[in-house]
Design an enzyme around this catalytic site. Sequence first.
Site, PDB file in Angstrom:
ATOM      1  N   GLU A  72       0.845  -1.196   0.000  1.00 27.57           N
ATOM      2  CA  GLU A  72       0.000   0.000   0.000  1.00 27.57           C
ATOM      3  C   GLU A  72       0.881   1.246   0.000  1.00 27.57           C
ATOM      4  OE1 GLU A  72      -3.577  -0.562   2.293  1.00 27.57           O
ATOM      5  OE2 GLU A  72      -3.455   1.484   3.066  1.00 27.57           O
ATOM      6  N   ASP A 109       0.033   5.327   0.708  1.00 28.55           N
ATOM      7  CA  ASP A 109      -1.102   6.120   1.201  1.00 28.55           C
ATOM      8  C   ASP A 109      -0.865   7.617   1.200  1.00 28.55           C
ATOM      9  OD1 ASP A 109      -2.516   3.813   1.856  1.00 28.55           O
ATOM     10  OD2 ASP A 109      -1.834   3.801   3.937  1.00 28.55           O
ATOM     11  N   GLU A 162      -3.286  10.095   3.306  1.00 23.16           N
ATOM     12  CA  GLU A 162      -4.443  10.095   4.200  1.00 23.16           C
ATOM     13  C   GLU A 162      -4.498  11.418   4.961  1.00 23.16           C
ATOM     14  OE1 GLU A 162      -4.998   5.600   5.757  1.00 23.16           O
ATOM     15  OE2 GLU A 162      -3.116   6.538   6.358  1.00 23.16           O
TER      16      GLU A 162
END
Length: 301
Positions: free
Chosen positions: A122, A124, A126
């Site tokens: 992953e 990210d 965020e």
Amino acid sequence: MPSHFCLPFMAPIFFLFLAFLMISFSKAQGPPSPGYSPSSRVSSMNFDKGFRNLWGPQHQTVDQGSLTIWLDKSSGSGFKSLQPYQSGYFGAAMKLQPGYTAGVITSFYLSNNEDHPGNHDEIDIEFLGTTPDKPYILQTNVYIRGSGDGNLIGREMQFHLWFDPTQDYHNYAILWTPSEIIFFVDDVPIRMYPRKSDATFPTRLMWVYGSIWDASSWATENGKYKADYNYQPFIGRYTNFKVSGCTANGPASCRPPSASPSGSGSLSEQQVTAMNWVQRNYLVYDYCHDPKRDHAEIPEC
């Protein structure tokens, strides 16, 4: 006589005050120009051309290619790209909810968690919701073959921003190449994660996702402040989607867009200067400098 006596003592105070003003002015001006805009080399696309709803369809609307998703007590919402990628440039302009947003995550990221549950990669971007008296935190993160079952090894770097992300749209992007991952905010690089070994770098196909969801257990000051649905709905707005990547079925000659004007992939000196400015003024957490972390798990540090 008293005024002359005070002068030697006042001089250091004056220079400290002057230094404070210069630092404040520098921060107010924003980062120095990186001198290059990777986003300008990637065409914009409407949401429907590259993405579809993944969950919470009743909490998602699309208007003229722009997307609005929201979270209330009944559900949040998420979306996913139409195809996976093995490298590329992935960006969107986002505008965040003002006011009380503690516990709420608004995200744009790459992942293969549906293809490799319990063992996924992953990358990210965020936004960690906040209370009205504090700024949003932009969290960047990289997982390699990790999961949410206690074996997750996060590589978080967190930033405040030099603008209010609730007032207007700003461009956020991930450039993932075979040699590095670079995170951009309005074409300013804020973090570069180099490939130091295969064990610490994601290499498998990933999809592009975005979502808004309740992460009250950890999102805001480690769960101190929870989502408060008296303030619902919590809204995330996305537009100006930009995707230019190499797909599984693409030609072997495919290369992701370059991070810099040289075309070599590495950041230019001017881009590094801009990145260093951001990290010097707005970095609030770096996993490599966290004494609580087990550094045997993060050898790239």
